[in-house]
Motif scaffolding. Structure first.
Motif, PDB file in Angstrom:
ATOM      1  N   ARG A   1       4.656   1.759  -3.117  1.00 25.66           N
ATOM      2  CA  ARG A   1       3.940   1.833  -3.708  1.00 25.66           C
ATOM      3  C   ARG A   1       3.405   2.851  -4.075  1.00 25.66           C
ATOM      4  O   ARG A   1       2.985   4.191  -3.482  1.00 25.66           O
ATOM      5  N   THR A   2       3.426   2.918  -5.573  1.00 32.76           N
ATOM      6  CA  THR A   2       2.613   4.291  -6.784  1.00 32.76           C
ATOM      7  C   THR A   2       1.219   4.556  -6.480  1.00 32.76           C
ATOM      8  O   THR A   2       0.870   3.636  -5.850  1.00 32.76           O
ATOM      9  N   LYS A   3       0.634   5.361  -7.011  1.00 32.19           N
ATOM     10  CA  LYS A   3      -0.634   5.631  -6.776  1.00 32.19           C
ATOM     11  C   LYS A   3      -1.405   4.511  -7.222  1.00 32.19           C
ATOM     12  O   LYS A   3      -2.399   4.551  -7.509  1.00 32.19           O
ATOM     13  N   GLU A   4      -0.185   4.566  -8.735  1.00 34.92           N
ATOM     14  CA  GLU A   4      -1.318   3.160  -9.721  1.00 34.92           C
ATOM     15  C   GLU A   4      -1.168   2.093  -9.473  1.00 34.92           C
ATOM     16  O   GLU A   4      -1.097   1.570 -10.002  1.00 34.92           O
ATOM     17  N   GLY A   5      -0.441   1.999  -8.344  1.00 33.60           N
ATOM     18  CA  GLY A   5      -0.360   0.787  -7.317  1.00 33.60           C
ATOM     19  C   GLY A   5       1.101  -0.894  -8.312  1.00 33.60           C
ATOM     20  O   GLY A   5       1.060  -1.752  -7.676  1.00 33.60           O
ATOM     21  N   GLU A   6       2.160   0.563  -8.312  1.00 32.59           N
ATOM     22  CA  GLU A   6       3.128  -0.740  -8.694  1.00 32.59           C
ATOM     23  C   GLU A   6       3.828  -0.645  -7.283  1.00 32.59           C
ATOM     24  O   GLU A   6       4.036   0.601  -6.845  1.00 32.59           O
TER      25      GLU A   6
ATOM     26  N   ALA B   1       5.931   8.107  -4.306  1.00 28.72           N
ATOM     27  CA  ALA B   1       5.306   6.589  -3.666  1.00 28.72           C
ATOM     28  C   ALA B   1       5.616   7.015  -2.073  1.00 28.72           C
ATOM     29  O   ALA B   1       5.878   7.623  -1.716  1.00 28.72           O
TER      30      ALA B   1
ATOM     31  N   TYR C   1      -2.642   9.232  -0.762  1.00 27.76           N
ATOM     32  CA  TYR C   1      -3.020   8.591  -0.376  1.00 27.76           C
ATOM     33  C   TYR C   1      -4.703   8.570   0.728  1.00 27.76           C
ATOM     34  O   TYR C   1      -4.446   9.049   1.668  1.00 27.76           O
TER      35      TYR C   1
END
Length: 176
Positions: free
Chosen positions: A143-148, A130, A169
């Motif tokens: 913040r992960t790539k998936e938005g989590e 992240a 990113y």
């Protein structure tokens, strides 16, 4: 009755102690800000470290004032050890708070990653990759790539292996 002549040494020592405290607070704050600027640390983290150091300095000044004004040293040690024992017992269940604060200070002064870096936390059960959004006194916001959004405690960050990844990113514009 209170007499200035009778307590002139104590009053003079107290005044000198407060002057030294003020000068030290200014010098320490400037040194920490200079370190933060040269190492590109964030302002709110710098202010947090300055607050911690000022708290330590204030505590030492209070102890010095007690000694200057003639409180028996044995009584000071009994009082300080009693307070420390009570705080220690009270904080035993909350050791993670102190651990996170200490870890936050270590992260501030010595860790090579910064806000905006992408890191990989090597945890065999739950590996995380992240971007670092914020580093505070108690935790790091990721913040992960998936938005989590993941809030990771500072003390665990120091216990795990970490890789700093090249930033995958998309570039974002940041506004104040």
């Amino acid at each position: 009755m209170f007499s200035f002549k009778e307590y002139s040494k104590e009053i003079l020592a107290t005044i000198v102690l407060f002057i030294v405290l003020m000068l030290l607070r200014i010098i320490v704050a400037k040194l920490i800000r200079k370190f933060a600027k040269t190492s590109e640390r964030l302002e709110h983290r710098t202010n947090l470290i300055i607050k911690y150091i000022h708290l330590l300095m204030n505590t030492l000044v209070i102890i010095s004032l007690i000694i200057i004004w003639g409180v028996d040293t044995k009584d000071i040690f009994i009082t300080v050890s009693s307070i420390t024992t009570v705080i220690g017992v009270a904080m035993f269940a909350q050791w993670s708070i102190l651990s996170n604060i200490t870890s936050g200070m270590i992260l501030f002064f010595s860790f090579p990653f910064r806000i905006g870096d992408t890191i990989k936390i090597h945890d065999k059960d739950f590996p995380i990759e992240a971007e670092i959004e914020d580093i505070s006194a108690f935790h790091v916001n990721l913040r992960t790539k998936e938005g989590e959004k993941i809030i990771f405690p500072n003390n665990l960050l120091l216990q795990k292996g970490i890789s700093i990844m090249t930033n995958t990113y998309e570039e974002k514009e940041f506004f104040d």
